[in-house]
Write an enzyme that holds these catalytic residues in place. Structure first.
Site, short mmCIF file in Angstrom:
data_model
loop_
_atom_site.label_atom_id
_atom_site.label_comp_id
_atom_site.label_asym_id
_atom_site.label_seq_id
_atom_site.Cartn_x
_atom_site.Cartn_y
_atom_site.Cartn_z
N ASN A 46 0.84 -1.27 -0.03
CA ASN A 46 0.09 -0.19 -0.14
C ASN A 46 0.83 1.16 0.00
O ASN A 46 1.35 1.55 1.02
CB ASN A 46 -1.14 0.13 1.07
N ARG A 50 -2.45 -1.96 -3.61
CA ARG A 50 -3.65 -1.49 -3.23
C ARG A 50 -3.53 0.00 -4.23
O ARG A 50 -2.50 0.66 -4.32
CB ARG A 50 -3.81 -0.66 -2.01
N HIS A 79 -12.60 2.85 0.09
CA HIS A 79 -12.61 1.95 0.96
C HIS A 79 -13.40 0.64 0.41
O HIS A 79 -13.85 -0.18 1.32
CB HIS A 79 -13.59 2.25 2.39
N ARG A 82 -11.37 15.32 7.90
CA ARG A 82 -12.25 16.03 6.75
C ARG A 82 -13.65 16.30 7.04
O ARG A 82 -14.32 15.74 7.97
CB ARG A 82 -12.48 14.69 5.56
N ASP A 124 -8.64 12.10 17.13
CA ASP A 124 -8.65 10.70 17.63
C ASP A 124 -9.82 10.61 18.80
O ASP A 124 -9.82 11.34 19.54
CB ASP A 124 -7.23 10.46 18.28
N GLU A 131 -8.02 -5.31 5.17
CA GLU A 131 -8.16 -5.09 3.82
C GLU A 131 -6.71 -5.73 3.08
O GLU A 131 -6.85 -6.15 1.98
CB GLU A 131 -7.67 -3.50 3.50
P1 ADP Z 1 -7.26 4.72 8.85
O1 ADP Z 1 -6.80 3.66 8.15
O2 ADP Z 1 -8.26 5.84 7.90
O3 ADP Z 1 -6.06 5.74 9.14
P2 ADP Z 1 -8.04 3.39 11.21
O4 ADP Z 1 -8.96 2.50 10.69
O5 ADP Z 1 -6.74 3.04 11.50
O6 ADP Z 1 -7.90 4.67 10.35
O7 ADP Z 1 -8.81 4.31 12.39
C1 ADP Z 1 -7.84 5.11 13.49
C2 ADP Z 1 -8.93 5.69 14.33
O8 ADP Z 1 -9.25 4.85 15.22
C3 ADP Z 1 -7.96 6.61 15.33
O9 ADP Z 1 -7.69 7.93 14.77
C4 ADP Z 1 -8.87 6.75 16.49
O10 ADP Z 1 -9.68 7.81 16.26
C5 ADP Z 1 -9.73 5.41 16.28
N1 ADP Z 1 -9.50 4.56 17.49
C6 ADP Z 1 -8.49 3.49 17.55
N2 ADP Z 1 -8.36 3.00 18.45
C7 ADP Z 1 -9.55 3.37 19.15
C8 ADP Z 1 -9.97 2.84 20.58
N3 ADP Z 1 -9.41 1.95 21.44
N4 ADP Z 1 -10.98 3.81 20.99
C9 ADP Z 1 -11.39 4.59 20.42
N5 ADP Z 1 -11.17 5.18 19.12
C10 ADP Z 1 -9.95 4.18 18.51
#
Ligand code: ADP
Length: 397
Positions: free
Chosen positions: A7, A91, A180, A241, A284, A385
């Protein structure tokens, strides 16, 4: 067969090696700051020590060379030689209208991917660089492109057209594509499998809630709508976003803040979403949940607005499919944030949804979080994925 899954981003590259017989990941890692000072490679063999090495990576070819060196390292490698890697799955973000499925990479396919560059100027060129670098270093190995947009190509015209002059579609292919797709496809199929039902008999809504977030409606095994559009900016409120806004807001901010179109796009892509809405508390959801639990009004407003938008899209997709059997949550937020799931499900009383709070508190497994009496099944299905890309690669080679 071992499949290398790549990726490739503009300055980073994630990789995994998956054994297609066991479907287990045998090594994974990440190259960061490619072409920038301070580049580093992380390499983690399954069951072994994770290594981080700071080393120059002037370009993607060098990054992939380092990945292949790590995988074949005499001490810590997971394969003896590159001959043990049967194929590479890449990807690719945008396949436009040209690709409704994954495909073996040929010169013609490379040309067609390049023709989609306009539609994803930040992503597709990086994907192409990654493919070319791999081809250089593994000349005899078959390669497959798996597109983020492909699964959504079954959307009907009324779902993918915008209310814009039709000539823009004819000239530039401006329409909704969705992203996605690999995750929406994997999760919806897996939900049917876990429930022991036929994929083709179900109406499924998949909520992929991560840093990027999108929802899709999957009816009888085909995607009929999804929330992202020409670009990943449309739809849900995301990490940074904005998701859907009144397009006239762009002109309003441009005048008030004296910003150019590029600056406005940066605001919408990087400074908005839950980060902007929380007055810069965090993008986050762990911080937002903690803030909400401590009575922080910025966190509460943000979570409520995020969840309301998710619930509104679920409602739209129930209408699009004339019903729903299963609602799935996946990705970082969908898999981990029990509070977000329960706040979204509070809107779903009209679907007869009742949540089992003990099940909703669990993590890391394919699980129904609705009660057995619930009229609609609500599930958490961790997405994968890389595995989906590896499966597609094996299927094609
Ligand atoms: P991407 O692949 O789009 O970068 P992910 O699917 O890995 O994103 O998701 C990342 C987000 O998941 C983090 O920014 C956070 O907001 C959320 N996240 C990860 N772990 C936790 C948790 N234990 N509790 C709540 N939210 C979480």
């Amino acid at each position: 067969m071992n499949i290398l899954v790549i990726n490739c981003g503009s300055s980073s590259l994630k990789y995994q090696v998956i054994n297609s017989d066991t479907e287990q990941c045998i090594a994974k890692g990440l190259c960061e700051r490619i072409g920038i000072d301070g580049s580093q490679i992380t390499y983690a063999p399954a069951g072994g020590e994770k290594e981080v090495t700071v080393t120059p990576m002037p370009d993607h070819t060098e990054a992939i060379r380092l990945v292949l060196d790590a995988l074949t390292n005499a001490k810590t490698g997971v394969v003896k030689s590159l001959d043990e890697i049967g194929a590479v799955g890449h990807r690719v973000v945008h396949g436009g209208e040209k690709f409704a499925a994954s495909t073996i990479i040929t010169d013609e396919v490379m040309k067609a991917i390049e023709e989609c560059n306009d539609l994803a100027p930040l992503h597709n060129p990086a994907n192409i660089i990654g493919i070319n670098a791999c081809k250089k270093l593994m000349p005899g190995t078959p390669m497959v492109a798996v597109f983020d947009t492909a699964f959504h190509q079954t959307m009907p015209e009324e779902a993918y057209m915008y209310g814009l002059p039709y000539e823009y579609y004819k000239k530039y292919k401006i329409r909704r594509y969705g992203f996605h797709g690999t995750s929406h496809s994997y999760v919806s199929k897996r939900a049917a499998e876990v429930l022991g039902k036929k994929y083709e008999d179900l109406k499924i809504v998949v909520c992929h809630l991560g840093n990027g977030a999108s929802i899709s409606a999957v009816k009888n095994g085909k995607c009929v709508d999804t929330s992202m559009g020409l670009t990943p900016l449309e739809g849900l409120i995301m990490g940074t976003r904005s998701g859907d806004i009144d397009p006239a807001i762009m002109e309003f901010i441009a005048h008030k803040e004296n910003k150019s179109i590029d600056e406005i796009m940066t605001v919408l892509n990087k400074q908005s979403g839950v980060l902007g809405l929380s007055d810069n508390l965090s993008s986050d959801f762990r911080d937002l949940e903690a803030g909400h639990n401590n009575g922080d009004a910025n966190a509460t407003r943000t979570l409520k607005t995020f969840c309301y938008r998710v619930a509104k899209y679920i409602g739209a997709y129930v209408a699009a499919m004339n019903g729903v059997d299963v609602i799935c949550f996946t990705a970082g937020v969908g898999e981990n944030a029990a509070l977000v799931r329960s706040m979204v499900c509070e809107y779903l009383g009209y679907l007869g949804v009742t949540i089992d709070s003990a099940a909703n508190g669990k993590r890391g497994e394919d699980i129904a979080i609705s009660t057995p009496e619930s009229k609609t099944t609500v599930m958490v299905i961790p997405t994968n994925e890389e595995l989906a890309i590896a499966r597609e690669t094996v299927r094609l080679v």
